[in-house]
Structures are given as structure tokens and as C-alpha cells.
Design a protein around this motif. Structure first.
Motif, short mmCIF file in Angstrom:
data_model
loop_
_atom_site.label_atom_id
_atom_site.label_comp_id
_atom_site.label_asym_id
_atom_site.label_seq_id
_atom_site.Cartn_x
_atom_site.Cartn_y
_atom_site.Cartn_z
N HIS A 127 -27.12 11.65 -24.40
CA HIS A 127 -25.73 12.58 -24.91
C HIS A 127 -24.55 11.68 -24.87
N GLN A 128 -24.51 10.56 -24.36
CA GLN A 128 -23.42 9.50 -24.49
C GLN A 128 -23.36 8.96 -25.86
N ALA A 129 -24.34 8.78 -26.70
CA ALA A 129 -24.58 8.09 -27.85
C ALA A 129 -23.63 8.54 -28.81
N MET A 130 -23.13 7.45 -29.58
CA MET A 130 -22.10 7.94 -30.71
C MET A 130 -22.48 7.12 -32.15
N VAL A 131 -21.79 7.62 -33.09
CA VAL A 131 -22.17 7.18 -34.41
C VAL A 131 -20.83 6.77 -34.94
N CYS A 132 -20.60 5.60 -35.64
CA CYS A 132 -19.44 5.28 -36.27
C CYS A 132 -19.69 4.50 -37.44
N ALA A 133 -18.97 5.01 -38.43
CA ALA A 133 -19.22 4.37 -40.02
C ALA A 133 -17.71 4.05 -40.52
N LEU A 134 -17.57 3.35 -41.47
CA LEU A 134 -16.39 3.17 -42.36
C LEU A 134 -16.30 4.49 -43.14
N GLU A 135 -17.46 4.68 -43.54
CA GLU A 135 -17.30 6.42 -44.38
C GLU A 135 -18.59 7.16 -43.69
N LEU A 136 -18.05 8.05 -43.07
CA LEU A 136 -19.08 8.79 -42.12
C LEU A 136 -19.35 10.18 -43.11
N THR A 137 -20.44 9.88 -44.17
CA THR A 137 -20.57 11.23 -44.84
C THR A 137 -22.28 11.21 -44.77
N PRO A 138 -23.10 11.23 -43.51
CA PRO A 138 -24.39 11.29 -43.88
C PRO A 138 -24.77 12.78 -44.15
N MET A 139 -25.99 12.67 -44.68
CA MET A 139 -26.89 13.88 -44.95
C MET A 139 -26.72 14.69 -43.74
N GLN A 140 -27.39 14.23 -42.61
CA GLN A 140 -27.48 14.80 -41.47
C GLN A 140 -27.34 13.96 -40.31
N LEU A 141 -26.45 14.54 -39.46
CA LEU A 141 -26.08 13.48 -38.10
C LEU A 141 -26.74 14.13 -37.07
N ARG A 142 -27.69 13.43 -36.17
CA ARG A 142 -28.08 13.88 -34.84
C ARG A 142 -27.72 12.83 -33.70
#
Lengths: 267, 232
Positions: free
Chosen positions: B179-194
């Protein structure tokens, strides 16, 4: 002569692979080069119809591969354009009748006698696609300005890269400038931005293409159409010339020209 | 035929729903010939089979693996997985859409991998390319991508996912329940983010909206994305 093999593919069906293959091959032949097209869509052949050569088929690609005829016997010579040939696909077989190594061998036999070998790839990413890709020196990916076609083009570009046949080049087909202006269609910039490969042609939407296909006369032979000009420009870019992209916004029909005359008179 | 076969020892055994081929000493060209000769000689046995090949330390390029796969498919055998202890071969196999490990088994490489300079218990991979539709990457540690992740691509990481580019595909961080994991991106527009067991579908962005780097993590049992602000 050592021919370069151009494979024309798209992933998605119905985006204009066969039309592009026929017209780009014809446009290359019109520049004076020696060109042979190979229809890779075994079982669902179309290229012969679009080129108006269907009634002259005696032998086909599978006959050559299985040794029932010599290569030269399967090549149909076009009567309108000098040095322009077609090797048709078999209609009564399926993609498994030919293997990627067969296609490589076939192209190696053709290379000394031609400048260009243009392969029309079937839709999909299975055997037929791998057959068409195996001998390729240059891969042209056709897409339409719609999201589903662009998605499949992206997949195909990835597969081409994985097989180390890249970088592929992009042709954006059936662009309707009015729809782009209204914001209803992806613009060329959007597509190129997403796919991140070099754009080598923009082909406008034009009802003449359908008419020509049904008549079996490649639209590139019609000097007056803008779409024919677009295909001739693609051929020149393939040959390494720098040709600016057409201004699709300019009306080229009679009323458009008439309108221009009146607008010119008013201002 | 038998003298070719002897050039490189070929052992075949059934695993789950595939045939696992292990190879003795010898270069790839000989090994390939040996496998194909074996398949050809017993074609009725191999017909329609899925094959996994353990190539050991051989470094194989796309052209080699691709033509091997095509030759096998001529013989009606599907190349399903290529196991290897080299990064080059693993990368090639992954790019050709082949599996690189048998389900439920760790690769030999992981067993003998020396303790690296990374913090213990964490490792990551770096991908420096555009990830296109249909491309899938799975890694038990962190995944960093330098390039775009297009719609239709999938990234599944045990740890964090960092995308230095546009993230438009499907991404799953903390896939084994972190649960501590994270996602980062310059443009964060994923289809779906889990993240772990939470699934979020980001809102559709307006056309022409200027996007800024964002970071997504779990807060209050929900996936939330917020702009990444370096001043904080």
C-alpha cells in the motif's frame, strides 16, 4: 539493381493498406523505376482487383512457393505503366501456405531485377504479418486519424521494432480537413506526437479513391486529383527527395476554384 | 541427422502444459539445428506443442530468436518461452512477446545474483524506450521508464513506478499488496491506475489541458493523484 523491399502494414483492417500499396507501387513505377508488388493477403486477395489485373491471373504466390510454376510465370505485367508487375496471392489457400523464410527467398530472387518490391500485408499480427515483415527493408505503417487505428498502429510499430525492422515510417490516410478543423478528427500532429515515428505521407479523404479501386485503375494515374498527388509525393519521399506536405485546405474542385475566383474578385 | 543431434545435447521434458528444452554445450547455431532436427525427426510427437527453451548463457538477438520461432512454426510448434541467464536474451525474448520464466519458478539468475549496491530488499529496472501498445513488463521491484507509456501497454511492479514521459497505459504499482507504493509521471493520464488492491480510473482530461507532473498514492484508502511540487 538491388531492390529494396517495402512492406505496407497497419494492424487494423480497412484503413487502406491495399489502396496505399497499389498507389505507392504505381507511383514508384511512374518515376521510371522497376517495381513488383506482392499481395501478402493469401486467402483474401484484393490487390489484383484494385490494380485491375484480376482477369489475368494464371499462377499465384503459393504456386511459386510450392514449385508449380517459375517465378516469372506468376508475374503479371501491367499494361498502363512500364516495368510494373504484380505477384497475386492465392485465393483458395490460407496464410500458412507460405512461411517467412519462403518470403525472404522469394524477395532475394526478385531483388536483382527490380528497384522496389512492395508487399501488401494482411490485417492482424499473426502469420501473414510475419510473412510480410520477414523480408522488409522499409516498413510503412498506415493509420487513419481515429483512435482505434492509431492504437493498432502503435502495436505494429512496437512489433516492427522488436523484430529489428524499424524504425517504421508513418502514412496518415483518409484525412478530412473539414473534420480536423471542426475538432472531430485527430490532427496529423496529434498522431505523430503519439506514435513518435517519422511521417512520410498524409493522404486526404477522397471519393475518387473508391471509384478508382472499383474500376481497377490506381488513383495515382489520375493527374488531376489531390490524392493522386499525395501518393506521388510519398513515392518521391521514399526515393529520398524532400517534398513539402500538400496544403489540404485548398479546394481543388471546380466550385472551389470558382469560389476562389469570386473571392479574388471581391477583395 | 544423428551426428547433428550429437553436436549439442538436447533434453526434452514435459512441464505443466509445455515442453521444456534444455541444451548442452555448444553455440546457438548448432543448438538451433539440433533442436529443429529433433523436432523434425519426431514431428508427430511435437506437432501443436508449446515449447520453452532454456538457452543458458547464450546471448541471442531478435533476428536469431525470431527466425528460430519462425522455423518452429513451420513445423507447427509454438515457441512460448525462452529462459536465459543473460539480460540480452531476456530483453530480446520479452520484446518478441515470449515468456522469460516458467510460472511458479524463479530464474537461475535471481538465485545466484550477488547482493548489489541497491538497498536490501529493493531492486528496480530501467526501461529507456517508448512502451507501445501490447508491450507488458512485470518486475517484482520498482520500474522506471524513460519515455512514453502508450495506451494498451501494461506495467506491473511490486514496488513504485516512475515514468519520465507520458503515462497513458495501464499501470499497477505495489502489485503484491504494498500500500506504500506510488506512481508518478510527467503526464499522469493512464487508462487505469492500480496501487496494491485499489483500482482508479482517472478522469478524462479536457482537450488542450496543460498537464504537470503528478504523483499518485493511497491516502485514506483511496488512490489520490496530486501535482508534484518541488518547493514542498
Amino acid at each position: 539493381m538491388t531492390a529494396k523491399v517495402i512492406t505496407i502494414t497497419s494492424g487494423k483492417g480497412g484503413v487502406g493498406k491495399t489502396t496505399n500499396a497499389a498507389n505507392i507501387a504505381a507511383a514508384l513505377a511512374l518515376t521510371g523505376d522497376k517495381v513488383v508488388c506482392i499481395d501478402g493477403d493469401i486467402g483474401l486477395r484484393n490487390l489484383d482487383v484494385v490494380l485491375g489485373l484480376e482477369n489475368r491471373i494464371v499462377y499465384d504466390l503459393v504456386d511459386v512457393v510450392e514449385g508449380r510454376c517459375r517465378l516469372a510465370q506468376a508475374m503479371i505485367k501491367d499494361k498502363r505503366i512500364p516495368d510494373f508487375f504484380l505477384i497475386p496471392a492465392a485465393q483458395t489457400r490460407d496464410k500458412s501456405a507460405v512461411s517467412p523464410s519462403d518470403m525472404v527467398n522469394l524477395c532475394d530472387q526478385l531483388r536483382p531485377d527490380f528497384d522496389w518490391i512492395v508487399i501488401d500485408c494482411p490485417a492482424g499480427i499473426e502469420r501473414g504479418f510475419r510473412n510480410a515483415l520477414a523480408p522488409a527493408d522499409l516498413v510503412l505503417v498506415i493509420t487513419n486519424p481515429e483512435i482505434s487505428a492509431v492504437r493498432d498502429a502503435d502495436r505494429i510499430i512496437g512489433l516492427v521494432e522488436a523484430e529489428e525492422k524499424g524504425p517504421a515510417k508513418l502514412i496518415l490516410n483518409r484525412v478530412s480537413i473539414d473534420m480536423v478543423k471542426r475538432g472531430d478528427m485527430l490532427a496529423a500532429d496529434d498522431v505523430v506526437d503519439l506514435l513518435a515515428i517519422e511521417l512520410i505521407g498524409i493522404v486526404p479523404e477522397d471519393p475518387n479513391v473508391l471509384v478508382s479501386s472499383n474500376q481497377g485503375v490506381p488513383v495515382v494515374l489520375n493527374e488531376k486529383t489531390k490524392v493522386g498527388k499525395a501518393f506521388r509525393n510519398i513515392a518521391l519521399r521514399i526515393k529520398g527527395e524532400q517534398v513539402p506536405f500538400l496544403d489540404l485546405d485548398e479546394k481543388d474542385n471546380f466550385f472551389g476554384r470558382l469560389g476562389k475566383v469570386f473571392r479574388g474578385a471581391n477583395h | 541427422m544423428s551426428d547433428i543431434e550429437q553436436k549439442v545435447r538436447v533434453e526434452i521434458k514435459g512441464v505443466q502444459n509445455a515442453l521444456l528444452v534444455t541444451l548442452g554445450e555448444g553455440d546457438w547455431a548448432d543448438a538451433e539445428r539440433s533442436i529443429l532436427a529433433r523436432v523434425e525427426a519426431q514431428n508427430s510427437f511435437f506437432k501443436g506443442a508449446r515449447m520453452a527453451v532454456d538457452v543458458g548463457e547464450r546471448s541471442l538477438r531478435a533476428a536469431e530468436l525470431g527466425s528460430f520461432r519462425d522455423h518452429l512454426s513451420d513445423l507447427d510448434v509454438t515457441l512460448w518461452a525462452v529462459l536465459s541467464s543473460t539480460d540480452v536474451t531476456e530483453e530480446t525474448a520479452r520484446r518478441l512477446g515470449l515468456a522469460t520464466r516458467l510460472p511458479g519458478t524463479a530464474t537461475r539468475k535471481q538465485k545466484i545474483a550477488p547482493v548489489s549496491t541497491e538497498f536490501s530488499g529493493e531492486s528496480g529496472i530501467l526501461l529507456r524506450k517508448t512502451m507501445r501498445s501490447g508491450f507488458k513488463v512485470t518486475h517484482p521491484g520498482h520500474i522506471t521508464v524513460i519515455g512514453d507509456v502508450n495506451a494498451g501497454a501494461e506495467i506491473i511492479a511490486g514496488g513504485d513506478v516512475v515514468v519520465w514521459g507520458r503515462l497513458r497505459g495501464m499501470v499497477h504499482a505495489g502489485a503484491d499488496g504494498n500500500h506504500q507504493a506510488m506512481v508518478c509521471a510527467l503526464e499522469l493520464t493512464p487508462m487505469q491506475l492500480r496501487i496494491a488492491d485499489k483500482i482508479a480510473v482517472p478522469p478524462r482530461r479536457k482537450k488542450g489541458e496543460v498537464l504537470q507532473p503528478e504523483i499518485a498514492r493511497i491516502a485514506n484508502d483511496q488512490v489520490v493523484a496530486e501535482p508534484w511540487n518541488f518547493k514542498e
